[in-house]
Design an enzyme around this catalytic site. Structure first.
Site, PDB file in Angstrom:
ATOM      1  N   ASN A 105      30.583 -27.330   7.088  1.00  0.00           N
ATOM      2  CA  ASN A 105      30.069 -27.146   5.727  1.00  0.00           C
ATOM      3  C   ASN A 105      30.593 -26.213   5.090  1.00  0.00           C
ATOM      4  O   ASN A 105      31.006 -25.119   5.790  1.00  0.00           O
ATOM      5  CB  ASN A 105      28.557 -27.176   5.896  1.00  0.00           C
ATOM      6  N   SER A 108      19.157 -38.386   3.094  1.00  0.00           N
ATOM      7  CA  SER A 108      20.254 -37.506   2.703  1.00  0.00           C
ATOM      8  C   SER A 108      20.824 -38.424   1.426  1.00  0.00           C
ATOM      9  O   SER A 108      20.733 -39.555   1.345  1.00  0.00           O
ATOM     10  CB  SER A 108      21.309 -37.390   3.769  1.00  0.00           C
ATOM     11  N   LYS A 150      20.469 -42.744   8.687  1.00  0.00           N
ATOM     12  CA  LYS A 150      19.691 -42.216   7.619  1.00  0.00           C
ATOM     13  C   LYS A 150      19.169 -43.527   6.972  1.00  0.00           C
ATOM     14  O   LYS A 150      17.690 -43.648   6.429  1.00  0.00           O
ATOM     15  CB  LYS A 150      20.231 -41.511   6.819  1.00  0.00           C
ATOM     16  N   TYR A 187      26.486 -41.343  11.386  1.00  0.00           N
ATOM     17  CA  TYR A 187      25.066 -40.502  10.830  1.00  0.00           C
ATOM     18  C   TYR A 187      24.587 -41.038   9.829  1.00  0.00           C
ATOM     19  O   TYR A 187      23.352 -41.128   9.340  1.00  0.00           O
ATOM     20  CB  TYR A 187      25.774 -38.983  10.799  1.00  0.00           C
TER      21      TYR A 187
HETATM   22  P1  NAD Z   1      19.464 -28.679  12.553  1.00  0.00           P
HETATM   23  O1  NAD Z   1      20.300 -29.287  13.525  1.00  0.00           O
HETATM   24  O2  NAD Z   1      19.156 -27.198  12.197  1.00  0.00           O
HETATM   25  O3  NAD Z   1      17.902 -29.081  12.898  1.00  0.00           O
HETATM   26  C1  NAD Z   1      17.689 -30.244  13.679  1.00  0.00           C
HETATM   27  C2  NAD Z   1      16.750 -29.880  14.935  1.00  0.00           C
HETATM   28  O4  NAD Z   1      16.337 -31.082  15.394  1.00  0.00           O
HETATM   29  C3  NAD Z   1      17.394 -28.915  15.847  1.00  0.00           C
HETATM   30  O5  NAD Z   1      16.522 -27.871  16.232  1.00  0.00           O
HETATM   31  C4  NAD Z   1      17.434 -29.870  17.305  1.00  0.00           C
HETATM   32  O6  NAD Z   1      17.473 -28.993  18.188  1.00  0.00           O
HETATM   33  C5  NAD Z   1      16.434 -30.616  16.813  1.00  0.00           C
HETATM   34  N1  NAD Z   1      16.565 -31.960  17.508  1.00  0.00           N
HETATM   35  C6  NAD Z   1      17.493 -32.778  17.558  1.00  0.00           C
HETATM   36  N2  NAD Z   1      17.352 -33.857  18.303  1.00  0.00           N
HETATM   37  C7  NAD Z   1      15.901 -33.888  18.898  1.00  0.00           C
HETATM   38  C8  NAD Z   1      15.180 -34.671  19.538  1.00  0.00           C
HETATM   39  N3  NAD Z   1      15.707 -35.900  20.038  1.00  0.00           N
HETATM   40  N4  NAD Z   1      14.202 -34.121  20.038  1.00  0.00           N
HETATM   41  C9  NAD Z   1      13.657 -32.829  19.473  1.00  0.00           C
HETATM   42  N5  NAD Z   1      14.176 -32.087  18.858  1.00  0.00           N
HETATM   43  C10 NAD Z   1      15.755 -32.493  18.444  1.00  0.00           C
HETATM   44  O7  NAD Z   1      19.487 -29.223  11.291  1.00  0.00           O
HETATM   45  P2  NAD Z   1      19.045 -29.353   9.622  1.00  0.00           P
HETATM   46  O8  NAD Z   1      20.195 -28.821   9.032  1.00  0.00           O
HETATM   47  O9  NAD Z   1      17.848 -28.432   9.787  1.00  0.00           O
HETATM   48  O10 NAD Z   1      18.506 -30.753   9.469  1.00  0.00           O
HETATM   49  C11 NAD Z   1      17.116 -31.465   9.605  1.00  0.00           C
HETATM   50  C12 NAD Z   1      17.160 -32.659   9.088  1.00  0.00           C
HETATM   51  O11 NAD Z   1      17.729 -32.807   7.781  1.00  0.00           O
HETATM   52  C13 NAD Z   1      18.051 -33.721  10.024  1.00  0.00           C
HETATM   53  O12 NAD Z   1      17.314 -34.736  10.091  1.00  0.00           O
HETATM   54  C14 NAD Z   1      19.261 -33.716   9.031  1.00  0.00           C
HETATM   55  O13 NAD Z   1      20.065 -34.973   9.146  1.00  0.00           O
HETATM   56  C15 NAD Z   1      18.756 -34.002   7.754  1.00  0.00           C
HETATM   57  N6  NAD Z   1      19.563 -33.517   6.695  1.00  0.00           N
HETATM   58  C16 NAD Z   1      20.278 -32.107   6.800  1.00  0.00           C
HETATM   59  C17 NAD Z   1      21.304 -32.091   5.546  1.00  0.00           C
HETATM   60  C18 NAD Z   1      22.314 -30.716   5.946  1.00  0.00           C
HETATM   61  O14 NAD Z   1      22.994 -30.471   5.313  1.00  0.00           O
HETATM   62  N7  NAD Z   1      21.706 -29.528   6.546  1.00  0.00           N
HETATM   63  C19 NAD Z   1      21.612 -32.808   4.574  1.00  0.00           C
HETATM   64  C20 NAD Z   1      20.543 -33.980   4.629  1.00  0.00           C
HETATM   65  C21 NAD Z   1      19.926 -34.235   5.619  1.00  0.00           C
HETATM   66  C1  WQD Z   2      30.784 -29.505   0.272  1.00  0.00           C
HETATM   67  C2  WQD Z   2      32.129 -29.637  -0.385  1.00  0.00           C
HETATM   68  C3  WQD Z   2      33.990 -30.354   0.876  1.00  0.00           C
HETATM   69  C4  WQD Z   2      34.486 -27.133   3.884  1.00  0.00           C
HETATM   70  C5  WQD Z   2      27.877 -32.945   4.463  1.00  0.00           C
HETATM   71  C6  WQD Z   2      27.449 -34.580   4.647  1.00  0.00           C
HETATM   72  C7  WQD Z   2      26.160 -34.692   4.110  1.00  0.00           C
HETATM   73  C8  WQD Z   2      25.304 -34.018   4.198  1.00  0.00           C
HETATM   74  C9  WQD Z   2      25.587 -32.520   3.839  1.00  0.00           C
HETATM   75  C10 WQD Z   2      23.628 -34.348   5.962  1.00  0.00           C
HETATM   76  C11 WQD Z   2      33.050 -30.772  -0.228  1.00  0.00           C
HETATM   77  C12 WQD Z   2      34.186 -28.914   0.426  1.00  0.00           C
HETATM   78  C13 WQD Z   2      33.901 -28.016   2.599  1.00  0.00           C
HETATM   79  C14 WQD Z   2      35.577 -26.443   3.585  1.00  0.00           C
HETATM   80  C15 WQD Z   2      35.817 -27.234   1.539  1.00  0.00           C
HETATM   81  N1  WQD Z   2      24.553 -33.600   5.472  1.00  0.00           N
HETATM   82  N2  WQD Z   2      34.828 -28.080   1.764  1.00  0.00           N
HETATM   83  N3  WQD Z   2      36.350 -26.600   2.528  1.00  0.00           N
HETATM   84  O1  WQD Z   2      30.789 -33.090   2.700  1.00  0.00           O
HETATM   85  O2  WQD Z   2      28.927 -32.809   0.607  1.00  0.00           O
HETATM   86  O3  WQD Z   2      27.928 -33.177   2.875  1.00  0.00           O
HETATM   87  O4  WQD Z   2      26.524 -32.051   4.419  1.00  0.00           O
HETATM   88  O5  WQD Z   2      22.989 -35.460   5.585  1.00  0.00           O
HETATM   89  O6  WQD Z   2      25.899 -36.044   4.683  1.00  0.00           O
HETATM   90  O7  WQD Z   2      28.365 -35.376   4.665  1.00  0.00           O
HETATM   91  O8  WQD Z   2      28.912 -31.010   2.402  1.00  0.00           O
HETATM   92  O9  WQD Z   2      29.492 -28.690   2.857  1.00  0.00           O
HETATM   93  O10 WQD Z   2      30.955 -30.189   4.086  1.00  0.00           O
HETATM   94  O11 WQD Z   2      31.465 -29.726   1.689  1.00  0.00           O
HETATM   95  O12 WQD Z   2      36.492 -27.394   0.454  1.00  0.00           O
HETATM   96  O13 WQD Z   2      35.950 -25.635   4.463  1.00  0.00           O
HETATM   97  O14 WQD Z   2      32.771 -28.498   0.185  1.00  0.00           O
HETATM   98  O15 WQD Z   2      35.439 -31.233   0.619  1.00  0.00           O
HETATM   99  O16 WQD Z   2      33.722 -31.011  -1.230  1.00  0.00           O
HETATM  100  P1  WQD Z   2      29.347 -32.394   2.118  1.00  0.00           P
HETATM  101  P2  WQD Z   2      30.165 -29.837   3.001  1.00  0.00           P
END
Ligand code: NAD
Ligand code: WQD
Length: 340
Positions: free
Chosen positions: A202, A128, A157, A153
């Site tokens: 989000n 991330s 990572k 969290y």
């Molecule tokens: P998500 O929660 O939709 O998907 C994660 C999946 O993993 C889920 O289906 C959950 O049921 C499964 N899971 C969790 N723990 C498990 C375990 N121990 N065994 C088997 N399955 C398990 O999330 P996502 O948004 O698709 O994220 C996927 C990956 O990307 C994650 O590692 C997350 O940290 C990373 N990531 C997400 C974002 C984001 O904003 N969505 C940003 C950066 C990184």
């Molecule tokens: C985006 C922007 C908020 C909601 C998070 C995790 C990051 C990564 C992605 C996993 C920000 C603003 C949001 C609302 C708002 N996940 N906002 N009103 O914070 O960039 O990142 O998700 O790795 O680790 O921290 O994403 O979508 O929460 O926010 O104004 O109701 O929207 O302040 O500027 P963020 P977000």
């Protein structure tokens, strides 16, 4: 000749399900392992409706080492693993740090140990942009310093990246660490998408719920940042574009193109959008007037971050293709489907 099999942990989740679609469309066979802690098995059917092929699905917990060993035993054709499975809610990780460290670290340890035991040496890991914190220089490149994590969290990572780097030194393991910026949108078919639990934290799922009338108005968290319009800036990456980066990463490893054993890539568009610009783009894309108000800053928010995705373009041959308007239309189409 049988197709190479990619094991996708967390494959019924948001990014995982989109990646399974792109893998299948690129000619791979896929095996999903998911414990359904944050998704449902409907995603398996959604993938089937899009691609015509139902992915193999094993409901199992990556923290269960024996269960992971059994998956590798059952599918000896696995050539690479994409490891999405993790808990991902930043706020919850502050409340329940041990749950996050256990789930995110033990699952990675089990996956990697069983990969090595079964002679599978290619891994793509979901990292991330959170590892950069507030970068001093924008757009941020992969060699920007990793900053102390702002949440458990975020720390998982960073530690997972280190575990993978250390393991690559003493084994044949090779991998790609994809640092995602802000994944948004859904598959254009609206067969798969994001399933936020409770009140969305989000931005885009909150916006689509406001548009759907589920929530009254959007709170824009702060308009006094040092940005042109005062609201925070992020790099919003379409989830299908992001999914395609995983296919490119798998190919890059299998073609032996990687220069180092654990190669890091930023996966973003290269363009920063403010919260207010994103709201305007949503209104333009959908024709819906979105009620919003300016609220206090949200604790822990980074002011501005967007990617320099040049390395992914140069080495993976990947770049974001979808427009923000199409992306937001896809998010809205998915929200409407959820309402039915
Ligand atoms: P998500 O929660 O939709 O998907 C994660 C999946 O993993 C889920 O289906 C959950 O049921 C499964 N899971 C969790 N723990 C498990 C375990 N121990 N065994 C088997 N399955 C398990 O999330 P996502 O948004 O698709 O994220 C996927 C990956 O990307 C994650 O590692 C997350 O940290 C990373 N990531 C997400 C974002 C984001 O904003 N969505 C940003 C950066 C990184
Ligand atoms: C985006 C922007 C908020 C909601 C998070 C995790 C990051 C990564 C992605 C996993 C920000 C603003 C949001 C609302 C708002 N996940 N906002 N009103 O914070 O960039 O990142 O998700 O790795 O680790 O921290 O994403 O979508 O929460 O926010 O104004 O109701 O929207 O302040 O500027 P963020 P977000």
């Amino acid at each position: 000749m049988s197709k190479p099999i990619i094991l996708v942990t967390g494959g019924t989740g948001y990014i995982g399900s989109h990646t399974v679609v792109e893998l299948q469309q690129a000619g791979f066979e896929t095996v999903i392992v998911d414990n359904l802690s944050n998704s449902t098995a409907d995603a398996v059917e959604g993938v089937k409706r899009i691609t015509g092929v139902r992915p193999h699905f094993e409901q199992a917990d990556c923290c269960d080492r024996n269960a992971m060993a059994a998956v590798f035993d059952k599918y000896p054709g696995i050539t690479a693993v994409i490891h999405f499975a993790a808990s991902k809610a930043v706020g919850e990780s502050v409340e329940k740090p041990l749950l996050y460290y256990r789930n995110n670290l033990i699952s990675l340890l089990n996956v990697v140990e069983e990969m090595i035991a079964h002679g599978v040496f290619h891994i793509v890991f979901s990292s991330s942009c959170t590892v950069y914190g507030q970068p001093a220089v924008l757009p941020v490149t992969e060699d920007a310093p990793v900053q102390p994590a702002a949440s458990p969290y975020g720390n998982t990572k960073q530690v997972c990246e280190e575990i993978l780097r250390d393991t690559a030194v003493s084994s044949a393991l090779q991998g790609v660490l994809l640092r995602y910026f802000n994944p948004v949108g859904a598959h254009p078919s609206a067969e798969i998408g994001e399933l936020p639990v409770g009140v969305p934290q989000n931005l885009v799922p909150f916006i689509t719920q406001v548009a759907a009338g589920v929530r009254k108005e959007l709170s824009v968290f702060g308009n006094d940042y040092h940005t042109p319009d005062g609201s925070c800036i992020r790099d919003y990456i379409n989830v299908v574009d992001l999914a395609r980066a995983h296919v490119q990463a798998v190919n890059y490893l299998s073609e032996g193109k990687n220069k180092t054993a654990m190669e890091v890539f930023n996966i973003g568009t290269g363009k920063g959008l403010s919260v207010l610009e994103l709201v305007a783009a949503f209104q333009k894309a959908t024709g819906i007037k979105l009620p919003y108000r300016i609220a206090d800053r949200r604790a822990g928010d980074i002011e501005q971050v967007w990617a320099n995705p040049g390395k992914a373009h140069a080495l993976l041959g990947w770049r974001a293709q979808e427009s923000i308007e199409d992306t937001l239309r896809s998010a809205w189409k998915w929200e409407k489907k959820l309402m039915c």
